[in-house]
Design a protein around this motif. Structure first.
Motif, PDB file in Angstrom:
ATOM      1  N   LEU A 187       0.813  -1.213   0.000  1.00 38.65           N
ATOM      2  CA  LEU A 187       0.000   0.000   0.000  1.00 38.65           C
ATOM      3  C   LEU A 187       0.844   1.258   0.000  1.00 38.65           C
ATOM      4  O   LEU A 187       0.537   2.212  -0.712  1.00 38.65           O
ATOM      5  N   GLY A 188       1.897   1.287   0.794  1.00 35.11           N
ATOM      6  CA  GLY A 188       2.726   2.473   0.907  1.00 35.11           C
ATOM      7  C   GLY A 188       4.053   2.314   0.186  1.00 35.11           C
ATOM      8  O   GLY A 188       4.412   1.214  -0.270  1.00 35.11           O
ATOM      9  N   PRO A 189       4.803   3.392   0.062  1.00 39.13           N
ATOM     10  CA  PRO A 189       6.107   3.330  -0.613  1.00 39.13           C
ATOM     11  C   PRO A 189       7.070   2.351   0.038  1.00 39.13           C
ATOM     12  O   PRO A 189       7.845   1.681  -0.656  1.00 39.13           O
ATOM     13  N   GLU A 220      10.072  -2.683  -0.661  1.00 38.51           N
ATOM     14  CA  GLU A 220      10.499  -4.001  -0.200  1.00 38.51           C
ATOM     15  C   GLU A 220      10.195  -5.077  -1.242  1.00 38.51           C
ATOM     16  O   GLU A 220      11.027  -5.962  -1.496  1.00 38.51           O
ATOM     17  N   LEU A 221       9.006  -5.001  -1.881  1.00 40.82           N
ATOM     18  CA  LEU A 221       8.652  -5.992  -2.903  1.00 40.82           C
ATOM     19  C   LEU A 221       9.514  -5.846  -4.146  1.00 40.82           C
ATOM     20  O   LEU A 221       9.864  -6.845  -4.797  1.00 40.82           O
ATOM     21  N   HIS A 242       3.873  -0.700  -9.938  1.00 39.03           N
ATOM     22  CA  HIS A 242       3.355   0.667 -10.125  1.00 39.03           C
ATOM     23  C   HIS A 242       4.065   1.655  -9.191  1.00 39.03           C
ATOM     24  O   HIS A 242       3.425   2.389  -8.438  1.00 39.03           O
ATOM     25  N   MET A 243       5.357   1.633  -9.262  1.00 38.56           N
ATOM     26  CA  MET A 243       6.156   2.496  -8.406  1.00 38.56           C
ATOM     27  C   MET A 243       7.184   3.242  -9.251  1.00 38.56           C
ATOM     28  O   MET A 243       7.826   2.657 -10.127  1.00 38.56           O
ATOM     29  N   TYR A 263      11.647   4.745  -5.524  1.00 43.29           N
ATOM     30  CA  TYR A 263      12.413   3.602  -5.020  1.00 43.29           C
ATOM     31  C   TYR A 263      13.793   4.044  -4.519  1.00 43.29           C
ATOM     32  O   TYR A 263      14.256   3.599  -3.472  1.00 43.29           O
ATOM     33  N   TYR A 264      14.440   4.905  -5.270  1.00 38.85           N
ATOM     34  CA  TYR A 264      15.795   5.327  -4.895  1.00 38.85           C
ATOM     35  C   TYR A 264      15.799   6.406  -3.815  1.00 38.85           C
ATOM     36  O   TYR A 264      16.844   6.711  -3.247  1.00 38.85           O
TER      37      TYR A 264
END
Length: 387
Positions: A89-91, A96-97, A117-118, A123-124
């Motif tokens: 749900l969150g960033p 982590e996934l 969908h990120m 991510y960085y």
């Protein structure tokens, strides 16, 4: 010549020379290739022209693309089946996934981010926590001095002290310190016809009066007479004593009028001290209109009722007092703080003094501001030290 130097177009041209009638040995000797190589070319490219060769190359390229797409979709489907029980749900969970898919299934980070969908920038991104020690220190000091203040009163007070932190940052620290006050649910009331309370256009037009009752630690009952100015919500006086008859109320009003000036109207409920003959005679002598609220309708004098609630919450319900003198000292100090420190939402989060200064109508308050010989500072009083 080496085989690597022949392009596919050259190979088709060489094979075409045999169809023109030349022998295989002659062709191989001319181009420096073996007959085995020639027949390998013939088995692969026999009967093809350049257009057919180009079409075959395009088909091979499309087939390779399709195979790549199918392989990627199959891999993505496998990854999604593996993490189907983990909600992202969150960033932080999505990050982590993405890392899990990159390590276990060798997906590139770009593909893994697209799958969940990120954005790659999310991510960085690594959050950098700010140093909130100064905010914690200021909020702790305000919470110690003003135990009944909520978030917005504290935030507006910090702004007046020239701390220009964003309200969202202050609220984050405020909640992390668990300073939230318990919200009392309002009782459901039937729909009522609301009569508007007209606010005056300046000070000394309308005053509001009301009595409050409380008990000392010894069980002795005391009363307070609260007087405010409806224009600026300024606390004009808090009279504390064991008894406040009509003559005492008149004496306090005369002292107030002597330095503050005479109001045009005074509003109160129908208490026996207010409806007495002595009070009526005093109003006639001073040409002051006395307005009484309807019985059972305290909302008609809601400004002083709101003041009463704040005074009870901050002073009467907060501490147990041993004597009338002690309560009188606290009440005077609290009234000074109420007029000069506490922001008021109805005044645009200004204090009554700032509100009067804004309109150029400030009146001095000698009882609470100029008595330097016997004055208690509210901050020191709360901490138990006289200034």
């Amino acid at each position: 010549m080496k085989r690597s130097n022949f392009s596919e177009a050259q190979i088709i041209k060489i094979l075409g020379s045999q169809e023109a009638g030349r022998s295989v040995s002659e062709i191989c000797r001319e181009h420096g290739i073996s007959q085995g190589t020639f027949y390998n070319w013939k088995s692969k490219y026999s009967g093809m022209d350049l257009s057919q060769l180009k079409q075959m190359k395009e088909m091979e390229k499309e087939l390779a693309q399709y195979k790549k797409i199918v392989a990627e979709l199959t891999l993505q489907n496998t990854v999604l089946k593996d993490v189907i029980g983990k909600k992202a749900l969150g960033p932080a969970e999505k990050r982590e996934l993405v890392g899990y898919a990159h390590q276990e299934f060798k997906l590139s980070l770009r593909q893994a981010c697209m799958l969940f969908h990120m954005s790659t920038s999310v991510y960085y991104y690594r959050p950098r926590r700010r140093d909130d020690s100064e905010i914690i220190e200021q909020l702790s000091g305000l919470a110690e001095l003003y135990k009944t203040w909520g978030f917005w009163l504290m935030y507006k007070r910090l702004r007046k002290l020239h701390y220009m932190w964003n309200h969202k940052r202050v609220y984050r620290v405020y909640t992390s310190m668990r300073l939230n006050l318990r919200n009392k649910r309002k009782k459901r009331l039937p729909v009522r016809v609301k009569a508007p309370l007209l606010c005056p256009l300046g000070p000394n037009i309308t005053w509001s009066l009301d009595f409050m009752h409380d008990t000392l630690a010894c069980g002795r009952k005391i009363r307070t007479l609260n007087i405010i100015d409806d224009f600026s919500r300024e606390a004009l006086g808090i009279v504390v004593d064991s008894g406040l008859p009509a003559r005492r109320v008149i004496r306090e009003l005369e002292m107030l009028v002597s330095w503050r000036g005479k109001p045009e109207k005074i509003r109160s409920d129908n208490g026996p001290e207010f409806i007495s003959a002595a009070m009526e005679e005093w109003c006639v002598e001073n040409s002051i209109e006395w307005e009484f609220t309807q019985p059972g309708k305290p909302t008609q004098n809601s400004l002083v009722e709101h003041f009463n609630r704040t005074f009870r919450h901050d002073v009467l319900d907060r501490d147990m007092f041993d004597s009338v003198a002690e309560l009188r000292t606290y009440a005077n100090a609290w009234a000074w703080m109420y007029n000069n420190v506490r922001p008021h939402s109805a005044l645009g989060y200004l204090t009554p003094t700032e509100f009067l200064l804004k309109y150029g109508k400030l009146c001095e308050f000698p009882t609470l501001q100029q008595d330097n010989n016997n004055k208690w500072d509210w901050n020191s009083l709360v901490l138990g030290v006289a200034s």
